[in-house]
Enzyme design. Structure first.
Site, mmCIF file in Angstrom:
data_model
loop_
_atom_site.group_PDB
_atom_site.id
_atom_site.type_symbol
_atom_site.label_atom_id
_atom_site.label_comp_id
_atom_site.label_asym_id
_atom_site.label_seq_id
_atom_site.Cartn_x
_atom_site.Cartn_y
_atom_site.Cartn_z
ATOM 1 N N THR A 31 8.472 8.932 1.517
ATOM 2 C CA THR A 31 8.182 10.253 0.973
ATOM 3 C C THR A 31 9.344 11.207 1.257
ATOM 4 O O THR A 31 9.904 11.821 0.343
ATOM 5 C CB THR A 31 6.880 10.795 1.601
ATOM 6 N N ALA A 32 9.727 11.333 2.520
ATOM 7 C CA ALA A 32 10.792 12.281 2.878
ATOM 8 C C ALA A 32 12.175 11.729 2.534
ATOM 9 O O ALA A 32 13.042 12.463 2.053
ATOM 10 C CB ALA A 32 10.711 12.599 4.375
ATOM 11 N N ALA B 219 13.186 -0.661 3.847
ATOM 12 C CA ALA B 219 12.785 -2.004 4.280
ATOM 13 C C ALA B 219 11.996 -2.747 3.211
ATOM 14 O O ALA B 219 12.032 -3.977 3.134
ATOM 15 C CB ALA B 219 11.942 -1.893 5.544
ATOM 16 N N ASN C 122 -1.061 6.621 -1.347
ATOM 17 C CA ASN C 122 -2.020 7.622 -0.903
ATOM 18 C C ASN C 122 -2.986 8.036 -2.008
ATOM 19 O O ASN C 122 -2.935 7.519 -3.124
ATOM 20 C CB ASN C 122 -1.316 8.822 -0.251
ATOM 21 N N SER D 16 -3.143 10.738 -3.608
ATOM 22 C CA SER D 16 -2.493 11.676 -4.555
ATOM 23 C C SER D 16 -2.824 13.149 -4.323
ATOM 24 O O SER D 16 -2.447 13.997 -5.128
ATOM 25 C CB SER D 16 -2.820 11.342 -6.019
ATOM 26 N N HIS E 188 -3.415 9.850 8.327
ATOM 27 C CA HIS E 188 -2.446 10.947 8.278
ATOM 28 C C HIS E 188 -1.745 11.058 9.636
ATOM 29 O O HIS E 188 -1.722 12.137 10.236
ATOM 30 C CB HIS E 188 -3.156 12.271 7.968
ATOM 31 N N PRO F 30 -1.284 16.148 4.437
ATOM 32 C CA PRO F 30 0.062 16.431 4.959
ATOM 33 C C PRO F 30 1.240 16.236 4.014
ATOM 34 O O PRO F 30 2.365 16.605 4.354
ATOM 35 C CB PRO F 30 0.178 15.442 6.126
HETATM 36 C C1 FAD Z 1 -4.740 5.599 2.634
HETATM 37 C C2 FAD Z 1 -3.894 6.824 2.650
HETATM 38 C C3 FAD Z 1 -4.267 7.917 1.886
HETATM 39 C C4 FAD Z 1 -3.525 9.094 1.983
HETATM 40 N N1 FAD Z 1 -3.838 10.123 1.150
HETATM 41 C C5 FAD Z 1 -3.108 11.252 1.195
HETATM 42 C C6 FAD Z 1 -3.312 12.283 0.244
HETATM 43 O O1 FAD Z 1 -4.064 12.121 -0.703
HETATM 44 N N2 FAD Z 1 -2.611 13.431 0.392
HETATM 45 C C7 FAD Z 1 -1.722 13.623 1.414
HETATM 46 O O2 FAD Z 1 -1.181 14.728 1.550
HETATM 47 N N3 FAD Z 1 -1.458 12.619 2.298
HETATM 48 C C8 FAD Z 1 -2.097 11.435 2.167
HETATM 49 N N4 FAD Z 1 -1.776 10.393 2.987
HETATM 50 C C9 FAD Z 1 -0.702 10.588 3.986
HETATM 51 C C10 FAD Z 1 0.679 10.720 3.351
HETATM 52 O O3 FAD Z 1 0.802 9.905 2.206
HETATM 53 C C11 FAD Z 1 1.741 10.335 4.395
HETATM 54 O O4 FAD Z 1 1.554 11.182 5.501
HETATM 55 C C12 FAD Z 1 3.159 10.514 3.889
HETATM 56 O O5 FAD Z 1 3.353 9.858 2.660
HETATM 57 C C13 FAD Z 1 4.137 9.970 4.943
HETATM 58 O O6 FAD Z 1 5.453 10.261 4.536
HETATM 59 P P1 FAD Z 1 6.678 9.860 5.489
HETATM 60 O O7 FAD Z 1 7.913 10.280 4.807
HETATM 61 O O8 FAD Z 1 6.406 10.369 6.848
HETATM 62 O O9 FAD Z 1 6.601 8.266 5.618
HETATM 63 P P2 FAD Z 1 6.527 7.132 4.506
HETATM 64 O O10 FAD Z 1 6.269 7.702 3.179
HETATM 65 O O11 FAD Z 1 5.577 6.130 5.026
HETATM 66 O O12 FAD Z 1 8.001 6.547 4.478
HETATM 67 C C14 FAD Z 1 8.583 5.752 5.474
HETATM 68 C C15 FAD Z 1 9.486 4.740 4.776
HETATM 69 O O13 FAD Z 1 10.401 4.185 5.701
HETATM 70 C C16 FAD Z 1 10.498 2.794 5.492
HETATM 71 N N5 FAD Z 1 10.946 2.211 6.759
HETATM 72 C C17 FAD Z 1 10.285 2.230 7.932
HETATM 73 N N6 FAD Z 1 11.017 1.647 8.896
HETATM 74 C C18 FAD Z 1 12.187 1.263 8.335
HETATM 75 C C19 FAD Z 1 13.344 0.614 8.828
HETATM 76 N N7 FAD Z 1 13.472 0.251 10.119
HETATM 77 N N8 FAD Z 1 14.364 0.331 7.960
HETATM 78 C C20 FAD Z 1 14.270 0.711 6.664
HETATM 79 N N9 FAD Z 1 13.176 1.332 6.139
HETATM 80 C C21 FAD Z 1 12.142 1.615 6.973
HETATM 81 C C22 FAD Z 1 9.090 2.413 5.085
HETATM 82 O O14 FAD Z 1 9.035 1.151 4.452
HETATM 83 C C23 FAD Z 1 8.698 3.572 4.192
HETATM 84 O O15 FAD Z 1 9.065 3.365 2.853
HETATM 85 C C24 FAD Z 1 -2.433 9.174 2.872
HETATM 86 C C25 FAD Z 1 -2.033 8.056 3.591
HETATM 87 C C26 FAD Z 1 -2.718 6.867 3.443
HETATM 88 C C27 FAD Z 1 -2.228 5.652 4.139
#
Ligand code: FAD
Length: 608
Positions: free
Chosen positions: A44-45, A66, A121, A123, A542, A586
């Site tokens: 996401t980020a 990954a 997620n 959405s 979350h 979040p």
């Molecule tokens: C079931 C579910 C429903 C949800 N519903 C919602 C919702 O409706 N609304 C909402 O606001 N939030 C929702 N969330 C939460 C939200 O989607 C997450 O908090 C958010 O997407 C996380 O973003 P992030 O950038 O922190 O991590 P992520 O989006 O998880 O990104 C991390 C990325 O890093 C990669 N990575 C990790 N380690 C490595 C490595 N060592 N080397 C290379 N790549 C690596 C991973 O593969 C992944 O692609 C939901 C989550 C889940 C699981």
């Protein structure tokens, strides 16, 4: 350092790095392939940061993910969001056995593909409340107030007024030309309108715009990341468009894992590069970062990567034979999630819910409709409305249940969310039985006090870390959820929802998934409900806080500029930096944080 590669899409690590051995020092560093910025994790980020930094053609950016590069039909269909769990695009994490929950192990899905968890997620897109960000500022996040972040929400969003809007969204205060399409999807089944009418009958105010600045108390139509073709919008589809992917200064590496961050061995501590590989036993490669490394691996993987690289609590690192590069006691601590009652499933009369989609022919017809026209149930969000409450509000909850701490972000912010789905959803990975109909409701503690942790099982990135939610350790959390559960019991016994349901109070089969919903509130004690909660409880997936932001290394991992305390050239942006949890969902704050960091990086490095 050596030559720079310029290729937009690679899965061979040799194309982006220089072959090395896992125990090598920095001896050959001058030969490593190099980029200005390396972004670890294309979730996401990470997609946001890579996209923004590569806007300047004079800057080279390497994004390393990954997982694979693309989702599939299931990750594109909004209603199918649970169908990818346990598949190759899910890390499929589970927790350690949870002590307060009788040793139960819970599922914790996380996206493993370009776009990360934004592709798995539900959405839902909520800016959360201004008071949530006041708490970030109080925790040391200077510059992170809602007013200071608002310009980033505007930059992200593409709110498009169209027929889908079910409530009065104030478009004046929304972004309309950003990359992320935000809309409202129509109710997927008739029972949703009944729930709304019931909320009104209970006196709950209707919040017309869940992203306005007035707080979040009442029930509301949610906005979501779904486009006008009925497709999910993810950070990858929004920020890594074909035009962005075609940039010659952006290299996107997929199916490649960052094993370690590499640090200078002399002088001030600096992150100089990363080590990557495609498996635990495959050859490893090293890549240099000329300017900075940005870690965006998510709330579980980011702390794990820091820890295996030697950044974390010294005593813990020593236990798994990792040389401590920087003693950073808060890495992996303060894990917070939105803790839920777990599914409360209420049997419904036929015709009201979407359980008919469990029949193969109905599912096929819905999928075809989505594929051909981009419409029908598969184009809708399964959760498109919720209610937000305060656990100390006697108008709606039984404030006599136990004691609760006021951890809400402020008077206009909730600490309970009541979330409903018009189907039987026993868990993240299972569905209802054919021929049965029901709705699933959860009462969720949005400001839980219980903190868990991410710790290492071993010194290898390839071994999953220990994830301990420490759920329900706090009595206050238990009582907040129980107050929400009692509200739900009242909601389902209020008209017109009551008449659409088929509750059977005599149900004594504890293994029947309708049993909890059938319980008679008058003969079920708070103590009974507590016991059920310990059995039924679940995280809302979350997780945040494991590399939290703050004013000082004594309390946090990163400062307000998201630099890791005491290390040059290393920043973090993802859910792990949240100093406190939000009153709503979040993902919008994660997008906003990534936009803000991109601006800070551009400014600090003179990037256009
Ligand atoms: C079931 C579910 C429903 C949800 N519903 C919602 C919702 O409706 N609304 C909402 O606001 N939030 C929702 N969330 C939460 C939200 O989607 C997450 O908090 C958010 O997407 C996380 O973003 P992030 O950038 O922190 O991590 P992520 O989006 O998880 O990104 C991390 C990325 O890093 C990669 N990575 C990790 N380690 C490595 C490595 N060592 N080397 C290379 N790549 C690596 C991973 O593969 C992944 O692609 C939901 C989550 C889940 C699981």
């Amino acid at each position: 350092m050596g030559g720079q590669v310029s290729k937009t899409y690679v899965s061979n690590p040799e194309a982006i790095g220089t072959k090395s051995s896992r125990d090598a020092g920095l001896g050959g560093a001058s030969e490593w392939k190099e980029y200005d910025f390396i972004v670890v994790g294309g979730g996401t980020a990470g997609c946001v940061v890579a996209s923004r930094l590569s806007e300047d053609p004079n800057v080279s950016v390497l994004l390393i993910e990954a997982g694979k590069s693309d989702g599939n039909v299931l990750t594109r269909m909004p209603l199918a969001f649970t169908k990818s769990y346990g598949s190759a695009v899910d890390w499929a994490y589970t927790s350690l056995p949870q002590e307060r929950m009788g040793g139960k192990v819970v599922e914790w899905p996380r996206g493993k593909l370009l776009g990360g968890t934004s592709l798995l997620n539900a959405s839902i897109y909520t800016r959360c409340t201004p008071e949530d960000f006041d708490q970030w500022v109080e925790a040391g996040g200077i510059g992170w107030s809602y007013n200071e972040l608002e310009k980033y929400f505007l930059k992200i969003e593409k709110f498009m007024p169209d027929h889908q809007y079910l409530s009065k969204v104030d478009f004046e205060s929304k972004g309309t030309s950003g990359p992320l399409r935000v809309s409202q999807t129509e109710d997927v089944s008739p029972i949703v309108a009944k729930i709304h009418e019931t909320c009104r009958n209970l006196g709950l105010p209707f919040i017309e715009d869940c992203n306005a600045n007035g707080g979040l108390l009442g029930f509301t139509h949610l906005t979501g990341t779904v486009d006008d073709k009925g497709e999910r919008v993810s950070s990858a589809s929004a920020y890594l468009t074909p035009a962005v992917r075609a940039r010659s200064n952006l290299t996107i590496a997929t199916n490649i894992t960052v094993e370690k961050i590499l640090f200078s061995e002399t002088g001030p501590l600096r992150a100089v590069g990363v080590q990557v590989a495609t498996s635990k036993t495959s050859p490893c490669y090293r890549i240099a970062a000329r300017k900075e490394i940005i870690v965006s691996g998510g709330a579980f993987n980011t702390p794990q990567l820091l820890l295996v690289s030697g950044v974390g609590p010294k005593d813990e690192l020593e236990k798994v034979n990792i040389k401590c590069v920087k003693d950073s006691p808060h890495v992996g601590k303060h894990l917070l999630d939105h803790t839920s009652s777990g599914p409360m499933i209420f049997r419904a009369k036929p015709g009201y819910t979407i359980d008919y989609l469990n029949a193969p022919l109905s599912a096929l017809s819905a999928v075809l409709k989505w594929l051909i026209y981009g419409s029908g149930p598969m184009s809708k969000m399964s959760v498109n409305s919720v209610a937000f409450l305060r656990s100390d509000d006697p108008k709606f909850v039984d404030t006599g249940i136990g004691k609760v701490k006021d951890l809400a972000s402020g008077p206009n912010s909730p600490d309970i969310e009541i979330m409903w789905a018009p189907a039987i959803v026993p868990s993240y990975t299972s569905a209802g039985r054919a021929g049965e109909h029901g709705i699933t409701i959860a009462a969720i503690a949005m400001k839980a006090e219980s903190e868990g942790s991410v710790t290492l099982k071993s010194s290898s990135i390839w071994d999953y870390p220990n994830l301990d939610g420490n759920f329900l350790e706090s009595e206050s959390d238990v009582n907040v959820i129980l107050r929400g559960v009692r509200f739900v019991m009242r909601l389902v016994r209020t008209e017109p929802l009551k008449s659409a349901l088929d509750l059977r109070p005599g149900n004594t089969d504890e293994n029947d998934y309708f049993w909890f919903g059938d319980l008679d509130p008058d003969t079920t004690s708070d103590d009974d409900l507590r016991k059920i909660l310990f059995r039924n409880g679940y995280p809302s997936c979350h997780p945040v806080g494991t590399c939290r932001m703050g004013g000082s290394p004594d309390t946090s991992v990163v400062g307000p500029t998201l630099k890791v305390h005491g290390i040059h050239g290393l920043r973090i942006v993802d859910a792990s930096i949240f100093p406190k949890h939000m009153s709503a969902h979040p993902v919008a704050p994660i997008y906003a944080a990534a936009e803000k960091l991109s601006d800070m990086l551009k400014q600090d490095h003179g990037v256009a």
